[in-house]
Design a protein around this motif. Structure first.
Motif, PDB file in Angstrom:
ATOM      1  N   HIS A  75       0.859  -1.180   0.000  1.00 19.21           N
ATOM      2  CA  HIS A  75       0.000   0.000   0.000  1.00 19.21           C
ATOM      3  C   HIS A  75       0.902   1.238   0.000  1.00 19.21           C
ATOM      4  O   HIS A  75       1.999   1.218   0.582  1.00 19.21           O
ATOM      5  CB  HIS A  75      -0.900   0.018   1.236  1.00 19.21           C
ATOM      6  N   GLU A  90      -0.154   8.358  -0.920  1.00 16.88           N
ATOM      7  CA  GLU A  90      -1.612   8.168  -0.980  1.00 16.88           C
ATOM      8  C   GLU A  90      -2.326   9.518  -1.007  1.00 16.88           C
ATOM      9  O   GLU A  90      -3.310   9.688  -1.727  1.00 16.88           O
ATOM     10  CB  GLU A  90      -2.102   7.326   0.190  1.00 16.88           C
ATOM     11  N   ALA A 128      -6.533   9.689   4.068  1.00 15.21           N
ATOM     12  CA  ALA A 128      -5.389   8.788   3.928  1.00 15.21           C
ATOM     13  C   ALA A 128      -4.941   8.273   5.297  1.00 15.21           C
ATOM     14  O   ALA A 128      -4.607   7.090   5.448  1.00 15.21           O
ATOM     15  CB  ALA A 128      -4.241   9.510   3.230  1.00 15.21           C
ATOM     16  N   ARG A 188      -5.150   4.303   6.558  1.00 15.73           N
ATOM     17  CA  ARG A 188      -3.961   3.596   7.052  1.00 15.73           C
ATOM     18  C   ARG A 188      -4.247   2.924   8.394  1.00 15.73           C
ATOM     19  O   ARG A 188      -3.803   1.800   8.642  1.00 15.73           O
ATOM     20  CB  ARG A 188      -2.786   4.572   7.192  1.00 15.73           C
ATOM     21  N   VAL A 217      -6.443   1.562  -2.318  1.00 16.09           N
ATOM     22  CA  VAL A 217      -6.466   2.937  -2.811  1.00 16.09           C
ATOM     23  C   VAL A 217      -7.821   3.262  -3.425  1.00 16.09           C
ATOM     24  O   VAL A 217      -8.336   4.378  -3.267  1.00 16.09           O
ATOM     25  CB  VAL A 217      -5.334   3.158  -3.833  1.00 16.09           C
TER      26      VAL A 217
END
Length: 300
Positions: free
Chosen positions: A201, A207, A227, A231, A244
């Protein structure tokens, strides 16, 4: 690769081309893709769902200005579905037309059935014939061992024999990207034929950059909060951790609602954009990931 005019002479150049079409690769992805392209080797991309494996193949096709041919693997897929098949209904109609026209020479009639006009080219045959192109073999881990062996032979030789028509060989090897979500281990023989890259990721900064690139109207603070929250969700033991694509869906949902900050109440109300299992949503709520006091924001 013959026919490609993109001036990507280094991994950094290819990264810039991928960036241009909206895919933000890290250095490892850009280098692996560059080597696969220049060395004419398949690229085997493995990683958790939502890490950008399929998107990489799509972006490579756009960045290199090549057609994309996709083979979606599934349980029970066989060579006929991947390579070629004969158009049986049209063959029957052809025979009936011959019979209606008068006496039929059996040998000539049979030979006329197995010509190119009745051949249905599936993705692998199309890739060999239309190369240069990008061939995406998606979720190869869903196929069985027999199909893996067949795929290894085709990719190793970049050619295939059609008994009725002869050998079809690619003028130049297609750029092949194989993806796997590691639902099972793919055999070493296939991996050895490929260059390998494990996709993680993206880190927080990348991101955020992806969210801002794909959703130009998203507020900087909101992009950072989404983001950061995603996470934290990935750190839980979820059935399907968000990728994503889910982060983009969540951010887009918030923008659609006119939000510029991700508060706990809105996060809970829009959780269906990022988590797709009831058990995952319950786990996130019970773990306190979205449990900030009402009116507070998530992720700073």
């Amino acid at each position: 690769m013959e026919g490609v005019t993109v001036g990507a002479v280094t991994p950094e150049d290819l990264a810039a081309e991928l960036d241009r079409v909206g895919y933000l690769p890290d250095a490892g992805v850009a280098t692996a893709a560059f080597l696969a392209w220049r060395m004419s080797r398949p690229l085997f991309c493995e990683g958790e769902p939502g890490t950008g494996k399929t998107s990489l193949a799509l972006a490579l096709a756009r960045a290199l200005d090549l057609p994309l041919i996709r083979l979606q693997c599934h349980e029970g897929i066989d060579a006929a579905q991947a390579l070629y098949d004969w158009d049986f209904p049209r063959q029957v109609l052809h025979l009936r037309a011959l019979e209606a026209a008068g006496p039929v020479d059996v040998e000539r009639a049979e030979a006329s059935l197995y010509t190119r006009r009745f051949l249905l080219a599936r993705p692998l045959l199309r890739a060999l014939e239309e190369a240069p192109c990008v061939l995406l073999v998606d979720e190869v881990d869903r196929a069985d061992d027999e199909f893996e062996a067949f795929l290894l032979e085709v990719l190793g030789e970049n050619s295939v024999t059609i008994p009725e028509l002869g050998v079809v060989t690619a003028r130049t090897p297609p750029l092949v990207v194989l993806t796997s979500n590691r639902t099972r281990e793919v055999h070493d023989a296939l991996k050895r034929r490929c260059l390998y890259h494990w996709l993680e990721h993206p880190d927080l900064a990348r991101e955020v950059a992806i969210l801002k690139r794909r959703l130009p109207g998203v507020d900087d603070r909101l992009a950072n909060q989404v983001a950061s929250a995603v996470r934290r969700l990935r750190e839980l033991e979820l059935i399907k951790p968000p990728g994503v694509a889910e982060a983009l869906d969540w951010a887009q949902a918030l923008v659609t609602l006119g939000r510029t900050e991700l508060d706990a109440e809105t996060a809970a109300a829009t959780l269906g954009a990022v988590l797709k299992y009831r058990e995952d949503a319950q786990r996130a709520l019970s773990a306190g990931v979205l449990g900030a006091p009402p009116g507070s924001t998530i992720g700073g």
